[in-house]
Design an enzyme around this catalytic site. Structure first.
Site, PDB file in Angstrom:
ATOM      1  N   SER A  39       0.838  -1.200  -0.188  1.00  0.00           N
ATOM      2  CA  SER A  39       0.043   0.442  -0.288  1.00  0.00           C
ATOM      3  C   SER A  39       1.317   0.828   0.093  1.00  0.00           C
ATOM      4  O   SER A  39       1.942   0.722   0.572  1.00  0.00           O
ATOM      5  CB  SER A  39      -0.676   0.103   1.173  1.00  0.00           C
ATOM      6  OG  SER A  39      -1.554   0.892   1.092  1.00  0.00           O
ATOM      7  N   ARG A  40       0.686   2.231  -0.118  1.00  0.00           N
ATOM      8  CA  ARG A  40       0.818   3.236   0.508  1.00  0.00           C
ATOM      9  C   ARG A  40       1.193   3.711   1.248  1.00  0.00           C
ATOM     10  O   ARG A  40       2.274   5.198   1.449  1.00  0.00           O
ATOM     11  CB  ARG A  40       0.525   4.224  -1.247  1.00  0.00           C
ATOM     12  CG  ARG A  40      -0.045   4.869  -1.923  1.00  0.00           C
ATOM     13  CD  ARG A  40      -0.329   6.055  -2.559  1.00  0.00           C
ATOM     14  NE  ARG A  40      -1.705   5.575  -2.113  1.00  0.00           N
ATOM     15  CZ  ARG A  40      -2.820   6.754  -1.886  1.00  0.00           C
ATOM     16  NH1 ARG A  40      -2.112   8.372  -2.134  1.00  0.00           N
ATOM     17  NH2 ARG A  40      -3.594   6.821  -2.035  1.00  0.00           N
ATOM     18  N   HIS A  82      -2.949   2.344 -12.183  1.00  0.00           N
ATOM     19  CA  HIS A  82      -3.118   0.952 -12.904  1.00  0.00           C
ATOM     20  C   HIS A  82      -1.959   0.971 -14.503  1.00  0.00           C
ATOM     21  O   HIS A  82      -0.964   0.166 -13.816  1.00  0.00           O
ATOM     22  CB  HIS A  82      -4.144   0.803 -14.264  1.00  0.00           C
ATOM     23  CG  HIS A  82      -5.197   0.425 -13.582  1.00  0.00           C
ATOM     24  ND1 HIS A  82      -6.742  -0.053 -13.690  1.00  0.00           N
ATOM     25  CD2 HIS A  82      -5.270   0.390 -11.606  1.00  0.00           C
ATOM     26  CE1 HIS A  82      -7.650  -0.372 -12.777  1.00  0.00           C
ATOM     27  NE2 HIS A  82      -7.368  -0.406 -11.427  1.00  0.00           N
ATOM     28  N   LYS A 100     -10.016  -4.050 -14.480  1.00  0.00           N
ATOM     29  CA  LYS A 100     -10.525  -3.091 -15.119  1.00  0.00           C
ATOM     30  C   LYS A 100     -11.083  -2.224 -14.462  1.00  0.00           C
ATOM     31  O   LYS A 100     -11.250  -1.753 -13.506  1.00  0.00           O
ATOM     32  CB  LYS A 100     -11.482  -3.992 -15.763  1.00  0.00           C
ATOM     33  CG  LYS A 100     -12.448  -3.973 -14.882  1.00  0.00           C
ATOM     34  CD  LYS A 100     -14.649  -5.461 -14.741  1.00  0.00           C
ATOM     35  CE  LYS A 100     -13.520  -5.955 -14.095  1.00  0.00           C
ATOM     36  NZ  LYS A 100     -13.133  -5.420 -12.871  1.00  0.00           N
ATOM     37  N   ARG A 168     -15.184   7.970  -4.913  1.00  0.00           N
ATOM     38  CA  ARG A 168     -14.075   6.945  -6.534  1.00  0.00           C
ATOM     39  C   ARG A 168     -14.903   7.361  -7.758  1.00  0.00           C
ATOM     40  O   ARG A 168     -14.420   7.607  -8.550  1.00  0.00           O
ATOM     41  CB  ARG A 168     -13.141   6.095  -6.428  1.00  0.00           C
ATOM     42  CG  ARG A 168     -14.694   4.695  -5.937  1.00  0.00           C
ATOM     43  CD  ARG A 168     -13.565   3.193  -6.311  1.00  0.00           C
ATOM     44  NE  ARG A 168     -15.075   2.376  -6.162  1.00  0.00           N
ATOM     45  CZ  ARG A 168     -15.421   2.035  -7.602  1.00  0.00           C
ATOM     46  NH1 ARG A 168     -14.619   2.158  -8.597  1.00  0.00           N
ATOM     47  NH2 ARG A 168     -16.213   1.077  -7.239  1.00  0.00           N
ATOM     48  N   ASP A 181     -15.905   3.499 -14.935  1.00  0.00           N
ATOM     49  CA  ASP A 181     -16.039   2.086 -14.002  1.00  0.00           C
ATOM     50  C   ASP A 181     -17.127   0.710 -14.506  1.00  0.00           C
ATOM     51  O   ASP A 181     -16.618  -0.124 -13.701  1.00  0.00           O
ATOM     52  CB  ASP A 181     -16.339   3.064 -12.508  1.00  0.00           C
ATOM     53  CG  ASP A 181     -15.952   2.201 -11.141  1.00  0.00           C
ATOM     54  OD1 ASP A 181     -17.006   1.384 -11.013  1.00  0.00           O
ATOM     55  OD2 ASP A 181     -14.824   1.950 -11.214  1.00  0.00           O
ATOM     56  N   THR A 260     -24.539 -16.348 -12.862  1.00  0.00           N
ATOM     57  CA  THR A 260     -25.077 -17.070 -12.445  1.00  0.00           C
ATOM     58  C   THR A 260     -26.222 -17.305 -12.835  1.00  0.00           C
ATOM     59  O   THR A 260     -26.336 -18.334 -12.647  1.00  0.00           O
ATOM     60  CB  THR A 260     -25.508 -17.211 -10.652  1.00  0.00           C
ATOM     61  OG1 THR A 260     -26.517 -16.698 -10.401  1.00  0.00           O
ATOM     62  CG2 THR A 260     -23.784 -16.780  -9.845  1.00  0.00           C
TER      63      THR A 260
END
Length: 338
Positions: A39-40, A82, A100, A168, A181, A260
């Site tokens: 992590s950062r 990414h 993604k 986000r 997203d 599903t």
């Protein structure tokens, strides 16, 4: 999770919700071992490692890249990270599964693919949907001609999230926007079955600060002339299903990105219902595909090959161009890497 059992040793980059979900899925993969997390901040890495019993906990991405006990890395950071995170790991000799969308634009994806090729490393966009049992069933039904000639694909993915400029989904510095997203899923489905997509038109609604899209609708044409109607939304709940229709019938896939269940409607027949549940939470299947590819010495997966990731990124660039929304290089590069 960390015992030696002959499978690839995983490192996790990022400690957000998607990273937790992926590690949960890995528990259903007997050959999976998670040996490191980064992590950062070391505090977040320590907390994540403690939660999942991960021994190596790094306070920077560079530390994980240098960890000799990691074979393959899952990149679970926000979209703008990414590209740099993947290049860092590939150039350090790690194989990479990256969330993604693979990157912010097609240029970045092409650089990631070039790095994988230059370093002879495995690289895959984590389009987990394509690895699911229900999704494999849909491919089989379409391939065997259950729908006849495929004529149209429609898909929608919309959720209603209260607007918060720091969330986000709405923060441009985090790669926000419904298209990147959520819209990547409908586009990936259409691309999978219709091939190269040409964006015929796109409409969008923008966030109150007009920095990201909150509702985008795309009309596209496939290689054989078939059409796709695709929509995504971050402030509007949609029915959230996909339909593949052809000359002999149609397939309905509820919650297609996490499918599903599948319902096949053949002309002149009663509906046929199929149920393909997850063993865990669904992320186990993409992890298994990565393990299969690595064991076979493959550098890309047939489920999500490099050419498909490049094509999908190019289509999203088209959609943004049509709608007049641009993620500038300045914005992308402004995101800190440490």
């Amino acid at each position: 999770m960390t015992q030696h059992n002959g499978g690839p040793r995983w490192g996790v980059v990022g400690t957000g919700g998607i990273a937790h979900a992926f590690v949960e899925g890995l528990r259903a993969v007997p050959s999976a071992r998670v040996t490191a997390v980064s992590s950062r901040t070391r505090i977040r890495a320590e907390e994540f490692g403690e939660a999942w019993g991960i021994p190596n906990r790094h306070g920077s991405y560079e530390e994980l890249a240098a960890d000799p006990e990691v074979d393959v890395v899952y990149v679970a950071t926000p979209h703008p990270w990414h590209h740099p995170n993947t290049l860092l790991m590939l150039n350090a000799g790690k194989h990479v599964l990256v969330e993604k969308p693979m990157a912010m634009n097609a240029l970045q994806v092409s650089e990631m693919v070039a790095a994988a090729r230059a370093n002879d490393r495995f690289l895959m966009e984590a389009m987990w949907t394509r690895c699911l049992p229900a999704s494999r069933l849909v491919r089989e039904l379409v391939a065997e001609g259950a729908l006849g000639e495929l004529r149209t694909v429609s898909a929608e993915f919309g959720i209603n999230v209260p607007y918060d400029p720091d969330h986000r989904l709405f923060n441009v510095d985090l790669g926000g926007g419904a298209q990147l997203d959520l819209g990547v899923y409908p586009l990936a489905l259409a691309s999978q079955y219709l091939g190269e997509l040409t964006v015929v038109g796109a409409t969008r609604q923008l966030s109150p600060d007009r920095m990201v899209d909150t509702h985008t609708v795309v009309l596209a044409r496939g290689e054989n002339g078939a059409s796709a109607t695709l929509s995504c939304a971050s402030r509007t709940a949609l029915p959230n299903r996909a339909v593949l229709a052809g000359t002999a019938g149609w397939l309905e896939i509820p919650r297609f990105w996490a499918a599903t269940d599948v319902v096949l409607h053949r002309d002149g027949h009663d509906p046929e219902r199929f149920h393909r549940p997850f063993r865990a939470n669904g992320y186990e299947y993409e992890a298994e595909e990565v393990g299969r590819c690595l064991a076979a010495g493959e550098r890309e997966s047939p489920d999500m090959p490099w050419a498909e990731s490049l094509r999908l990124a190019g289509v999203m660039d088209q959609v943004r161009d049509v709608g007049g929304l641009v993620y500038s290089p300045t914005t992308v590069k402004a995101v800190p890497l440490g």
